[in-house]
Design an enzyme around this catalytic site. Structure first.
Site, PDB file in Angstrom:
ATOM      1  N   THR A  82      -2.214   5.538  -1.976  1.00  0.00           N
ATOM      2  CA  THR A  82      -3.127   4.932  -2.942  1.00  0.00           C
ATOM      3  C   THR A  82      -3.971   3.859  -2.284  1.00  0.00           C
ATOM      4  OG1 THR A  82      -1.454   5.295  -4.613  1.00  0.00           O
ATOM      5  CG2 THR A  82      -3.257   3.859  -5.249  1.00  0.00           C
TER       6      THR A  82
ATOM      7  N   THR B  38      -5.381   8.388  -4.439  1.00  0.00           N
ATOM      8  CA  THR B  38      -4.024   8.415  -3.897  1.00  0.00           C
ATOM      9  C   THR B  38      -3.605   9.814  -3.468  1.00  0.00           C
ATOM     10  OG1 THR B  38      -1.740   7.741  -4.415  1.00  0.00           O
ATOM     11  CG2 THR B  38      -2.931   8.888  -6.151  1.00  0.00           C
TER      12      THR B  38
END
Ligand code: GLY
Length: 628
Positions: free
Chosen positions: A394, A412
């Site tokens: 992320t 992510t």
């Protein structure tokens, strides 16, 4: 005058008054890696808008921060269009394959061991990043997809210097860069982990990016590359056997579509926030926490509050525990399961919940509340509009362009290194996003648990991603977000309170130490000790929290706050002058690049249709990107 009154009086002045900020009237990018920031600045300097720049940043991050996001993952892009004042979310969250089932992570009723399941093909969701970026570009961008891929192709082909954060993630990989030979070949060539200052060239990834530049998203979602993805997610561990194999098919890839959503909008002390609706819990949970906290004068030192005071930290911890108790039961992908979003944010419901917070003692582990009575009267199920057919651990970055368009984008591949599976011959990692679902189905008619986050075909796993926009008088004044799994929501909350309650300048609001609780049971994580984290949480405040019964801080009389929470990259806009500012997080190699004043556009550059949301008459450029 307390900080809140000061901030309210001077509007955005508090956000901006910091010598650490880079300022420009012509656009700013704030990204967790300098090479990716440069890719975005290059788009702005060439006359592109924030959406063009966001596309270039996202592709470049796949190259220079491959452990965090990329083609093999998904995310949420929050876009604000200056001309119309509208905001949209491009939801490119990964989806479960059509063959997914509620019990797939617990075939015998027992959850599979997480380390095995999360590094098996079973955990791989249908990737959305490329469709998301392409959709945003088609709707609001001005550059072709191929143009925005160019900086990433250069970085993959010619290489870049491995920074200390990538080197540390390889060294401390929990085995994830060693499990699969293709991943090890990139990040541990000859069995030796890449170290800081090594040079990393990724020819397979460069080939993939060029293939996409030439063929568009269909070169990824169909054909040989799609077949390679489907084959790669057949990888599993012998302990799991066939149960660990991925269930994604070519049809799942071909049929992947993004959703264009409306942001969730809430208010806090006169400010307006726009954030993520389901399938992310980011916006709902953060707005719940703010609603629970509004009765406490968090910014007022005269009443015993203020940054880092035991009263402030106690209220934050309790609000987090209450909101995470609700999140665990009620929030999931509401395209599949109704989420009582109106009830969860209803003032009367929040009043009943915040009454559970006692100023002088830690509450017992809270259960989820029942927001349904407050939901029924107001609930309007809003179906997301599908993207136009013709258009097809992320990271977070924020961008503002010279026209005032803003992008706040969190993306992510789930865990750092995702599944650890690199698509053979194509050089990018596959996510393990499906581990964000409940491992054991929670739906229970007897208890009324809706199983909001149970696995289901084509469903999106619940996210915590929380790209956020802060508005004043209807205009965006700041954009921010963070990585960090469930702690994302708390990082965004900490920064929001620092800005609004504590009146901190943007850079200080990001650098200040954070506190996080992501479970109703309430183990407290907190930061401290690093020189840049100012002001600190005092040892006395930590002791006061222990005395109230809070857990997880460490031993009495010590600075138990030693964790690192999130990495926030932000931009801000001074409404009075139109100046743009950026602030970056020292927890990663956060980088702000400002774009220098615009020069006339060269006559030779072909005109492209200008997106709605930007006044064509103001479109000049290009400008040269400057360094930090
Ligand atoms: N996988 C991180 C999140 O979606 O919150």
């Amino acid at each position: 005058m307390n900080r809140l009154a000061h901030c309210t009086r001077w509007l955005v002045l508090c956000l901006l008054s910091s010598p650490l900020l880079a300022a420009s009237p012509d656009g700013v990018v704030a990204v967790s890696h300098p090479a990716a920031a440069a890719a975005g600045a290059r788009m702005l300097a060439a006359g592109g808008n924030a959406i063009d720049a966001a596309a270039a940043v996202q592709f470049a991050l796949n190259v220079v921060e491959p452990q965090s996001s990329g083609l093999g993952g998904g995310g949420f892009m929050l876009v604000h269009l200056a001309k119309t004042g509208e905001s949209f979310i491009v939801d490119s969250r990964e989806r479960a394959p059509a063959a997914a089932s509620a019990d797939m992570f617990a075939p015998d009723g027992q959850p599979m061991p997480f380390p095995l399941a999360s590094t098996s093909g079973l955990a791989v969701g249908v990737p959305g990043t490329l469709r998301g970026v392409d959709t945003a570009l088609r709707r609001w961008g001005t550059f072709k997809l191929a143009d925005t891929l160019a900086p990433a192709i250069e970085l993959a082909e010619h290489g870049f210097r491995v920074n200390r954060f990538l080197a540390a993630d390889i060294a401390d990989d929990g085995g994830r860069t060693r499990l699969q030979p293709e991943t090890a070949a990139i990040f541990r060539p000859g069995g030796v982990p890449l170290a800081e200052d090594d040079w990393l060239v990724q020819p397979d990834l460069a080939k993939t990016l060029k293939r996409i530049a030439a063929g568009g998203p269909n070169a990824f979602y169909r054909g040989p590359l799609a077949r390679a993805i489907v084959n790669a997610q057949q990888r599993t561990h012998s302990e799991l056997g066939a149960a660990g194999k991925g269930r994604m098919t070519l049809a799942d890839l071909d049929q992947y579509r993004v959703a264009i959503r409306q942001p969730l909008v809430g208010h806090y002390r006169g400010w307006t926030l726009a954030g993520m609706p389901p399938p992310s819990s980011g916006g709902l949970t953060m707005l719940q926490m703010l609603g629970l906290l509004e009765r406490f004068p968090l910014g007022d030192t005269a009443q015993g509050y203020g940054f880092g005071s035991p009263q402030t930290l106690h209220a934050m911890i309790e609000a987090m525990r209450l909101a995470f108790a609700d999140r665990a039961v009620w929030i999931g992908d509401d395209d599949t399961v109704p989420v009582p979003r109106h009830g969860l944010l209803h003032a009367d419901y929040l009043a009943a919940r915040t009454a559970l917070i006692k100023p002088d003692s830690r509450m017992d582990t809270p259960q989820a509340g029942d927001p349904l009575p407050w939901d029924a009267a107001t609930a309007v199920r809003r179906k997301p509009s599908p993207a136009r057919q013709q258009s097809p651990h992320t990271t977070h970055f924020s961008i503002v362009d010279r026209w005032g368009n803003v992008v706040s984008y969190t993306s992510t591949i789930e865990f750092t290194w995702g599944s650890g599976i690199t698509v053979p011959g194509y050089g990018f990692l596959l996510n393990n996003e499906l581990t964000d679902f409940n491992f054991v189905p929670a739906a229970n008619a007897a208890t009324g648990n809706p199983g909001a986050n149970d696995v289901a075909p084509a469903k999106r796993p619940r996210s915590s991603m929380a790209p956020t926009l802060l508005f004043r008088h209807g205009k965006p004044v700041a954009a921010y977000g963070s990585p960090g799994g469930a702690t994302i929501i708390n990082s965004v909350l900490n920064v929001t309170l620092n800005l609004i309650d504590h009146g901190m300048p943007l850079q200080q609001a990001i650098a200040a130490p954070r506190l996080s609780v992501t479970h109703a049971a309430g183990r407290v994580s907190c930061e401290g000790g690093a020189a840049f984290m100012q002001p600190h949480f005092s040892v006395a405040a930590q002791d006061a929290l222990r005395t109230l019964g809070h857990i997880g801080l460490g031993e009495t009389g010590t600075d138990g706050c030693r964790e690192t929470i999130g990495s926030v990259q932000a931009v801000a806009i001074d409404l009075a002058t139109g100046t743009h500012y950026g602030a970056a997080d020292p927890r990663r190699e956060g980088t702000v690049i400002q774009v220098e004043p615009a020069q006339p556009r060269p006559a030779s550059r072909p005109a492209r249709p200008w997106p709605s949301g930007v006044d064509e008459t103001t479109r000049t450029g290009p400008a040269r990107a400057s360094g930090r």
